[in-house]
Design a protein around this motif. Structure first.
Motif, PDB file in Angstrom:
ATOM      1  N   SER A   8       0.813  -1.218   0.000  1.00 32.46           N
ATOM      2  CA  SER A   8       0.000   0.000   0.000  1.00 32.46           C
ATOM      3  C   SER A   8       0.848   1.271   0.000  1.00 32.46           C
ATOM      4  N   GLY A   9       2.058   1.226   0.551  1.00 29.15           N
ATOM      5  CA  GLY A   9       2.939   2.387   0.541  1.00 29.15           C
ATOM      6  C   GLY A   9       2.927   3.201   1.810  1.00 29.15           C
ATOM      7  N   ALA A  10       2.050   2.891   2.768  1.00 30.43           N
ATOM      8  CA  ALA A  10       2.014   3.635   4.027  1.00 30.43           C
ATOM      9  C   ALA A  10       3.184   3.226   4.910  1.00 30.43           C
ATOM     10  N   ARG A  11       3.876   4.199   5.472  1.00 33.80           N
ATOM     11  CA  ARG A  11       5.033   3.922   6.321  1.00 33.80           C
ATOM     12  C   ARG A  11       4.716   4.090   7.809  1.00 33.80           C
ATOM     13  N   LYS A  12       3.896   5.089   8.129  1.00 38.57           N
ATOM     14  CA  LYS A  12       3.588   5.353   9.535  1.00 38.57           C
ATOM     15  C   LYS A  12       2.120   5.754   9.665  1.00 38.57           C
ATOM     16  N   LEU A  13       1.435   5.175  10.681  1.00 31.87           N
ATOM     17  CA  LEU A  13       0.030   5.470  10.947  1.00 31.87           C
ATOM     18  C   LEU A  13      -0.117   6.078  12.336  1.00 31.87           C
ATOM     19  N   MET A  14      -1.176   6.873  12.502  1.00 33.30           N
ATOM     20  CA  MET A  14      -1.525   7.377  13.822  1.00 33.30           C
ATOM     21  C   MET A  14      -2.950   6.941  14.125  1.00 33.30           C
ATOM     22  N   GLU A  21      -2.251   8.294   0.212  1.00 36.91           N
ATOM     23  CA  GLU A  21      -1.625   9.601   0.359  1.00 36.91           C
ATOM     24  C   GLU A  21      -1.537   9.980   1.828  1.00 36.91           C
ATOM     25  N   ARG A  22      -0.692  10.936   2.100  1.00 35.54           N
ATOM     26  CA  ARG A  22      -0.524  11.425   3.470  1.00 35.54           C
ATOM     27  C   ARG A  22      -1.819  12.075   3.950  1.00 35.54           C
ATOM     28  N   SER A  23      -2.135  11.890   5.237  1.00 39.69           N
ATOM     29  CA  SER A  23      -3.342  12.387   5.918  1.00 39.69           C
ATOM     30  C   SER A  23      -4.624  11.734   5.394  1.00 39.69           C
ATOM     31  N   GLU A  24      -4.499  10.552   4.792  1.00 41.07           N
ATOM     32  CA  GLU A  24      -5.687   9.802   4.379  1.00 41.07           C
ATOM     33  C   GLU A  24      -6.138   8.910   5.533  1.00 41.07           C
ATOM     34  N   ARG A  83       6.539 -10.630  23.161  1.00 40.11           N
ATOM     35  CA  ARG A  83       6.672  -9.181  22.979  1.00 40.11           C
ATOM     36  C   ARG A  83       7.481  -8.936  21.715  1.00 40.11           C
ATOM     37  N   TYR A  84       6.992  -8.048  20.858  1.00 38.83           N
ATOM     38  CA  TYR A  84       7.652  -7.739  19.591  1.00 38.83           C
ATOM     39  C   TYR A  84       8.509  -6.488  19.726  1.00 38.83           C
ATOM     40  N   ASP A  85       9.363  -6.282  18.745  1.00 39.26           N
ATOM     41  CA  ASP A  85      10.273  -5.134  18.780  1.00 39.26           C
ATOM     42  C   ASP A  85       9.596  -3.824  18.399  1.00 39.26           C
ATOM     43  N   ASP A  86       8.478  -3.900  17.666  1.00 40.05           N
ATOM     44  CA  ASP A  86       7.829  -2.675  17.197  1.00 40.05           C
ATOM     45  C   ASP A  86       6.318  -2.856  17.174  1.00 40.05           C
ATOM     46  N   ASN A  87       5.627  -1.737  16.999  1.00 41.30           N
ATOM     47  CA  ASN A  87       4.183  -1.755  16.776  1.00 41.30           C
ATOM     48  C   ASN A  87       3.935  -1.757  15.274  1.00 41.30           C
ATOM     49  N   ALA A  88       3.007  -2.591  14.810  1.00 40.91           N
ATOM     50  CA  ALA A  88       2.744  -2.673  13.376  1.00 40.91           C
ATOM     51  C   ALA A  88       1.266  -2.961  13.146  1.00 40.91           C
ATOM     52  N   ALA A  89       0.771  -2.458  12.009  1.00 40.46           N
ATOM     53  CA  ALA A  89      -0.617  -2.680  11.611  1.00 40.46           C
ATOM     54  C   ALA A  89      -0.662  -2.929  10.113  1.00 40.46           C
ATOM     55  N   VAL A  90      -1.714  -3.617   9.681  1.00 38.30           N
ATOM     56  CA  VAL A  90      -1.939  -3.898   8.260  1.00 38.30           C
ATOM     57  C   VAL A  90      -3.203  -3.167   7.841  1.00 38.30           C
ATOM     58  N   ALA A 126      -7.286   4.897  11.499  1.00 41.26           N
ATOM     59  CA  ALA A 126      -5.990   5.576  11.591  1.00 41.26           C
ATOM     60  C   ALA A 126      -5.841   6.558  10.445  1.00 41.26           C
ATOM     61  N   VAL A 127      -4.878   7.455  10.595  1.00 42.57           N
ATOM     62  CA  VAL A 127      -4.544   8.417   9.553  1.00 42.57           C
ATOM     63  C   VAL A 127      -3.095   8.170   9.130  1.00 42.57           C
ATOM     64  N   VAL A 128      -2.844   8.254   7.836  1.00 39.26           N
ATOM     65  CA  VAL A 128      -1.502   8.011   7.297  1.00 39.26           C
ATOM     66  C   VAL A 128      -0.631   9.240   7.579  1.00 39.26           C
ATOM     67  N   LYS A 129       0.432   9.052   8.353  1.00 41.02           N
ATOM     68  CA  LYS A 129       1.341  10.155   8.673  1.00 41.02           C
ATOM     69  C   LYS A 129       2.509  10.234   7.693  1.00 41.02           C
ATOM     70  N   GLU A 130       2.984   9.078   7.217  1.00 39.49           N
ATOM     71  CA  GLU A 130       4.066   9.044   6.235  1.00 39.49           C
ATOM     72  C   GLU A 130       3.725   8.000   5.191  1.00 39.49           C
ATOM     73  N   ALA A 131       3.978   8.333   3.925  1.00 44.41           N
ATOM     74  CA  ALA A 131       3.730   7.405   2.822  1.00 44.41           C
ATOM     75  C   ALA A 131       4.937   7.392   1.903  1.00 44.41           C
ATOM     76  N   GLY A 132       5.139   6.274   1.242  1.00 42.57           N
ATOM     77  CA  GLY A 132       6.259   6.135   0.328  1.00 42.57           C
ATOM     78  C   GLY A 132       6.038   6.918  -0.951  1.00 42.57           C
ATOM     79  N   PRO A 133       7.071   7.065  -1.776  1.00 33.62           N
ATOM     80  CA  PRO A 133       6.913   7.788  -3.043  1.00 33.62           C
ATOM     81  C   PRO A 133       6.034   7.012  -4.014  1.00 33.62           C
ATOM     82  N   LYS A 134       5.131   7.720  -4.682  1.00 30.26           N
ATOM     83  CA  LYS A 134       4.218   7.150  -5.670  1.00 30.26           C
ATOM     84  C   LYS A 134       3.358   6.035  -5.077  1.00 30.26           C
TER      85      LYS A 134
END
Length: 196
Positions: free
Chosen positions: A88-94, A127-130, A152-159, A115-123
């Motif tokens: 999908s290209g999303a890198r960070k969600l809030m 989109e950001r803030s979606e 316990r995992y090393d990071d928080n992640a969502a799909v 959630a809202v997309v805070k960071e997205a990859g190129p192309k």
């Protein structure tokens, strides 16, 4: 060029593969140059499969040709293979809120969130803030199972998922929790490289 790949994005032969990160055209000369470099490096130590084929012709008009449709498009100059990314290209969600749990402050594994997309990859397709729906697959907070095992995992992640609960991307990175199988996220389970 936009869009994501819908097929040909799994490893069918061998153990390693190259993955496209953005949509592009790869010419037949580039494919052959890459094949020669990899074959020279591998030598007799392994096999190499090229899963793309340049089947799209690119036409170029000769210099000093008049505009208009009277002369046609010109002869094919070279051939290209179309490659596209497959996530999908999303890198960070809030997280905005947890669906079905208005009184809870924190989401756990298996919770569906808005959630809202805070960071997205190129192309990227997103989109950001979606605003999107997503399911939590990993948390840094430890998870205690009925058999006494604590994970316990090393990071928080969502799909990111659609309304039907299917993932929008076709590639999932990292391990995901076994609890998603009990919550009927079978498509996510099938795409995951590792299930803990």
């Amino acid at each position: 060029m936009k869009g994501m790949s819908s097929r040909g994005n799994r490893i069918c032969f061998g153990r390693y593969a190259l993955q496209a990160l953005e949509p592009a055209w790869i010419t037949s000369r580039q494919i052959e140059a890459g094949r020669r470099a990899m074959t020279r490096n591998v030598r007799r130590g392994g096999k190499l499969w090229v899963r793309i084929f340049p089947d799209k012709p690119v036409t170029v008009r000769t210099a000093e040709t008049r505009m208009g449709s009277g002369k046609g498009k010109g002869s094919p100059k070279y051939w290209v293979a179309v490659v596209k990314p497959d996530n999908s290209g999303a890198r960070k969600l809030m997280c905005i809120r947890i669906i079905g749990a208005s009184h809870r402050r924190y989401a756990h594994i298996g919770d569906v969130i808005i959630a809202v997309v805070k960071e997205a990859g190129p192309k990227a397709t997103l989109e950001r803030s979606e605003v999107v729906r997503a399911v939590i697959v990993r948390t840094c907070k430890e998870l205690k199972r009925d058999n006494g095992i604590i994970i316990r995992y090393d990071d928080n992640a969502a799909v990111i998922i659609d309304q039907a609960g299917n993932p929008k991307g076709t590639r999932i990175f990292g391990a995901i929790a076994e609890e998603l199988r009990q919550l009927n996220f079978t498509k996510i389970i099938s795409l995951a490289p590792e299930i803990l």
